[in-house]
Design a protein around this motif. Structure first.
Motif, PDB file in Angstrom:
ATOM      1  N   SER A 196       0.818  -1.212   0.000  1.00  0.00           N
ATOM      2  CA  SER A 196       0.000   0.000   0.000  1.00  0.00           C
ATOM      3  C   SER A 196       0.853   1.263   0.000  1.00  0.00           C
ATOM      4  CB  SER A 196      -0.917   0.033   1.223  1.00  0.00           C
ATOM      5  OG  SER A 196      -1.787  -1.068   1.235  1.00  0.00           O
ATOM      6  N   LEU A 197       2.093   1.133   0.468  1.00  0.00           N
ATOM      7  CA  LEU A 197       2.947   2.302   0.643  1.00  0.00           C
ATOM      8  C   LEU A 197       3.841   2.567  -0.556  1.00  0.00           C
ATOM      9  CD1 LEU A 197       3.980   1.629   4.351  1.00  0.00           C
ATOM     10  CD2 LEU A 197       2.217   3.189   3.519  1.00  0.00           C
ATOM     11  N   GLY A 198       3.828   1.680  -1.526  1.00  0.00           N
ATOM     12  CA  GLY A 198       4.648   1.888  -2.712  1.00  0.00           C
ATOM     13  C   GLY A 198       6.029   1.280  -2.566  1.00  0.00           C
ATOM     14  N   ALA A 199       6.794   1.337  -3.658  1.00  0.00           N
ATOM     15  CA  ALA A 199       8.122   0.734  -3.697  1.00  0.00           C
ATOM     16  C   ALA A 199       9.146   1.616  -2.982  1.00  0.00           C
ATOM     17  CB  ALA A 199       8.539   0.506  -5.151  1.00  0.00           C
ATOM     18  N   ASN A 200      10.316   1.012  -2.761  1.00  0.00           N
ATOM     19  CA  ASN A 200      11.470   1.738  -2.218  1.00  0.00           C
ATOM     20  C   ASN A 200      11.209   2.362  -0.847  1.00  0.00           C
ATOM     21  OD1 ASN A 200      12.914   1.195  -4.648  1.00  0.00           O
ATOM     22  ND2 ASN A 200      11.859   2.944  -5.617  1.00  0.00           N
ATOM     23  N   GLN A 201      10.524   1.628   0.012  1.00  0.00           N
ATOM     24  CA  GLN A 201      10.363   2.093   1.383  1.00  0.00           C
ATOM     25  C   GLN A 201      11.701   1.999   2.115  1.00  0.00           C
ATOM     26  OE1 GLN A 201       7.610   3.401   3.077  1.00  0.00           O
ATOM     27  NE2 GLN A 201       6.978   3.620   0.946  1.00  0.00           N
ATOM     28  N   PRO A 202      12.058   2.993   2.906  1.00  0.00           N
ATOM     29  CA  PRO A 202      13.360   2.963   3.580  1.00  0.00           C
ATOM     30  C   PRO A 202      13.424   1.851   4.624  1.00  0.00           C
ATOM     31  CG  PRO A 202      12.025   4.765   4.412  1.00  0.00           C
ATOM     32  CD  PRO A 202      11.290   4.216   3.230  1.00  0.00           C
ATOM     33  N   ALA A 203      14.639   1.386   4.869  1.00  0.00           N
ATOM     34  CA  ALA A 203      14.843   0.400   5.922  1.00  0.00           C
ATOM     35  C   ALA A 203      14.482   1.020   7.270  1.00  0.00           C
ATOM     36  CB  ALA A 203      16.299  -0.056   5.921  1.00  0.00           C
ATOM     37  N   TYR A 204      14.058   0.174   8.189  1.00  0.00           N
ATOM     38  CA  TYR A 204      13.724   0.715   9.509  1.00  0.00           C
ATOM     39  C   TYR A 204      14.138  -0.247  10.608  1.00  0.00           C
ATOM     40  CZ  TYR A 204       9.468  -2.175  10.215  1.00  0.00           C
ATOM     41  OH  TYR A 204       8.585  -3.194  10.419  1.00  0.00           O
ATOM     42  N   LYS A 205      14.322   0.300  11.798  1.00  0.00           N
ATOM     43  CA  LYS A 205      14.670  -0.448  13.000  1.00  0.00           C
ATOM     44  C   LYS A 205      13.619  -0.160  14.063  1.00  0.00           C
ATOM     45  CE  LYS A 205      18.941  -1.584  11.583  1.00  0.00           C
ATOM     46  NZ  LYS A 205      19.451  -2.988  11.434  1.00  0.00           N
ATOM     47  N   THR A 206      13.313  -1.150  14.863  1.00  0.00           N
ATOM     48  CA  THR A 206      12.374  -0.931  15.959  1.00  0.00           C
ATOM     49  C   THR A 206      12.748  -1.799  17.149  1.00  0.00           C
ATOM     50  OG1 THR A 206      10.054  -0.972  16.639  1.00  0.00           O
ATOM     51  CG2 THR A 206      10.752  -2.645  15.039  1.00  0.00           C
TER      52      THR A 206
END
Length: 642
Positions: A129-139
């Protein structure tokens, strides 16, 4: 707790407030079950959960504050879950990690089996839903303060920026953090945690002066006192933030911000001692410029300060649409004013009674020329044992409406050496008081011959309404006049402080005790209480302006405001008028109360109401002219905060 997968609809429905093209609903102090019910209801209406804050009561029961949005971003599928233990959350995270992206995590405490433990609420967005190339994330969650700081420094060096953080306490001295970092660039950021209330306020002031705006705040309790974690970013857009708010003040802040065009963006609920507190961030939607909001605020605040008035509240409409409302100061010790609070409106009750009489005339139940007393009068012989003088028998409905019925003996000024009848014999009922006036105060002039402003005359109009309709005055006005206009918060006042309604302001002594009068008996001439927004709902439906369909016929309204020879500047419906400019207005004044209601001409299209809770030397009418004449740019035609 079951997962919820939701598709955000593109359609827009009317709702509580707006972010430009985005509409939102915010609720707080929800139990787990009421939050679930609200979640399901709003899902079916096409709303997406934007943020949820979990917190607890002093007994350890969970509560939730949340924001739902409906906007122009279609097809955002997401999951939301609350009431998760640390283990439950970790399992849910692992289950969702391939297809969903965590965008919010909230840690909070609940009491289970007589022990406090951390629970979590979280929101995931579906990656497709958010599109391509979403940035990497840490949680991470359940980080100690030291671990959180260490990871913050580490991820910052690796190009990650903090996008979400929530703080909570397990035990009196152990604070923990749940956070999300994304590997992307962005505006300059400052973040701090473990701030006391005074430190947070100090940093807020410093960073605001440096051009930073608060974008996230989360409150929590540490060692019995409030603490805060927050993010500031150097971004544009006017924002407003409050913290440490008890529940009624949070509601007042929400209402005040909503009716000045600010939208709630972040809410945090937290427990300090045994008291629930709230912090919030609101964003200016662009309805008003900061310059004009500052003008309105400073003008009203200066007036209240100069006249030592605790609180006030106003509402303004333009071309039939509510464009501004705001409470200022306090309605009681420690309680902030809002436009939802109720206020005695004093003699603004007279235009309301005038509209009710004109409604009866329009419906064919009475005529202006009808006599009031005697065998052929509306009220017959039920007063003073049917003993009336020739002048009293001559009184008509018209005479009462235009203040020409009783001359100086019935007026408010005491021109005959006496005082206003409505402030005499305060233990008398309506009937006893009318009997007494008819027996002891013969009209000084023939009805219709002179104008003399009379509360007592409008008291009699209230009894005419009751006689003709067979219901109480207040019931007729509420059902036939106010409810069709959707002005539902209209009540007849009580007399004492103990009799005030839950949302009613306290009235303060200035030149008289506000709680020794029989205000309830003043019903039809000075007894109504309402908030300024509902008074504007009434106004725009009975003003003869073209932008909102009136609830009386045009000829009926024009007849109501048509002045006669004997009452130049006044009119038959209880209004003061300027016929050349087509302006109507009425003021009100009682110990503890000053009010004004104004309606301008078709071209300007403005109406406004303003109330304060202490009567002093300053006048509210000139104040409001200063407010509206100093506005340099009005909201666009599409704005309607009703």
């Amino acid at each position: 707790m079951d997962n919820h997968i939701i598709l955000l609809s593109f359609l827009i429905l009317c709702c509580y407030a707006c972010y430009g093209n985005t509409q939102y609903i915010a609720k707080h102090d929800m139990t787990s079950s009421s939050y679930q019910q609200e979640f399901s209801k709003l899902h079916h209406k096409g709303y997406r959960l934007k943020q949820v804050s979990g917190y607890s009561t002093s007994q350890g029961y969970p509560r939730y504050a949340a924001i739902w949005v409906k906007n122009s971003r279609p097809n955002i599928a997401y999951k939301a879950k609350h009431g998760m233990s640390s283990k439950d959350y970790q399992e849910e995270f692992q289950k969702n990690r391939l297809l969903y992206r965590l965008v919010m995590i909230e840690g909070y405490l609940v009491k289970k089996d007589n022990k406090w433990e951390a629970h979590y609420a979280a929101i995931w967005h579906k990656k497709t839903s958010l599109g391509a190339n979403q940035p990497a994330y840490k949680t991470h969650h359940k980080m100690s303060s030291r671990t959180y700081q260490t990871l913050f420094n580490k991820y910052k060096m690796q190009g990650y920026r903090l996008t979400w953080v929530s703080a909570y306490t397990i035990g009196k001295k152990s604070d923990y953090y749940a956070a999300i970092w994304e590997k992307r660039s962005g505006p300059t950021m400052i973040t701090r945690h473990r701030m006391t209330s005074s430190q947070y306020q100090s940093y807020f002031n410093i960073y605001t002066r440096r051009g930073y705006h608060l974008t996230l705040v989360d409150g929590y309790q540490l060692d019995g006192s409030a603490r805060y974690v927050a993010i500031w970013e150097r971004i544009g857009g006017a924002r407003s933030a409050r913290h440490g708010l008890i529940e009624p003040n949070y509601q007042a802040a929400f209402d005040n911000q909503k009716y000045r065009g600010y939208n709630l963006n972040i809410v945090s609920g937290y427990l300090v001692g045994s008291t629930k507190r709230y912090a919030g961030i609101w964003i200016n939607s662009g309805i008003w410029t900061t310059q004009n909001l500052n003008h309105i605020d400073s003008t009203v605040k200066d007036f209240l300060k100069e006249n030592q008035i605790p609180g006030g509240s106003l509402a303004i409409t333009r071309h039939g649409k509510l464009v501004f409302a705001q409470g200022y100061g306090n309605v009681n010790t420690g309680l902030d004013a809002s436009p939802s609070h109720l206020w005695r409106i004093a003699s603004i009750s007279k235009p309301i009674t005038g509209v009710a009489i004109m409604k009866l005339i329009e419906d064919g139940q009475i005529k202006l020329s009808d006599r009031v007393f005697g065998p052929n009068g509306i009220l017959g012989n039920e007063y003073n044992n049917g003993e009336y003088s020739a002048r009293e028998l001559f009184i008509t409905v018209l005479h009462l409406l235009e203040h020409t019925a009783g001359g100086t003996t019935w007026n408010n000024k005491g021109g005959d050496g006496s005082s206003d009848p409505m402030f005499q014999h305060t233990t008398f009922s309506h009937k006893q008081l009318i009997d007494w006036v008819l027996k002891t105060r013969e009209p000084s002039h023939w009805p219709g011959s002179i104008y003399s402003y009379s509360n007592f005359g409008y008291c009699i109009l209230g009894r005419i309404i009751e006689k003709v309709t067979g219901v109480t005055y207040s019931k007729y006005v509420r059902t036939k006049i106010m409810e069709p206009a959707k002005a539902e918060n209209m009540y007849i006042a009580g007399n004492t402080y103990a009799q005030k309604r839950p949302m009613e302001t306290r009235y303060y002594s200035g030149d008289g005790n506000p709680y020794t009068m029989n205000v309830h008996r003043m019903d039809s001439h000075g007894g109504w209480i309402t908030n300024p927004i509902d008074l504007q709902r009434f106004m725009v439906h009975y003003d003869s302006l073209s932008t909102v369909d009136d609830l009386l016929k045009e000829n009926t309204i024009l007849n109501m405001v048509k002045p006669s020879v004997r009452n130049a500047g006044k009119c038959k419906g209880g209004w003061s008028i300027n016929a050349l400019r087509d302006w109507w207005w009425h003021g009100g004044s009682l110990p503890g109360t000053m009010t004004v209601l104004v309606r301008l001409d078709e071209v300007r299209g403005l109406t406004w109401s303003f109330f304060v809770n202490k009567r002093g030397s300053g006048e509210v009418d000139p104040l409001m002219w200063k407010v509206v004449n100093g506005i340099t740019a009005w909201p666009s035609a599409g704005v309607d905060l009703f």
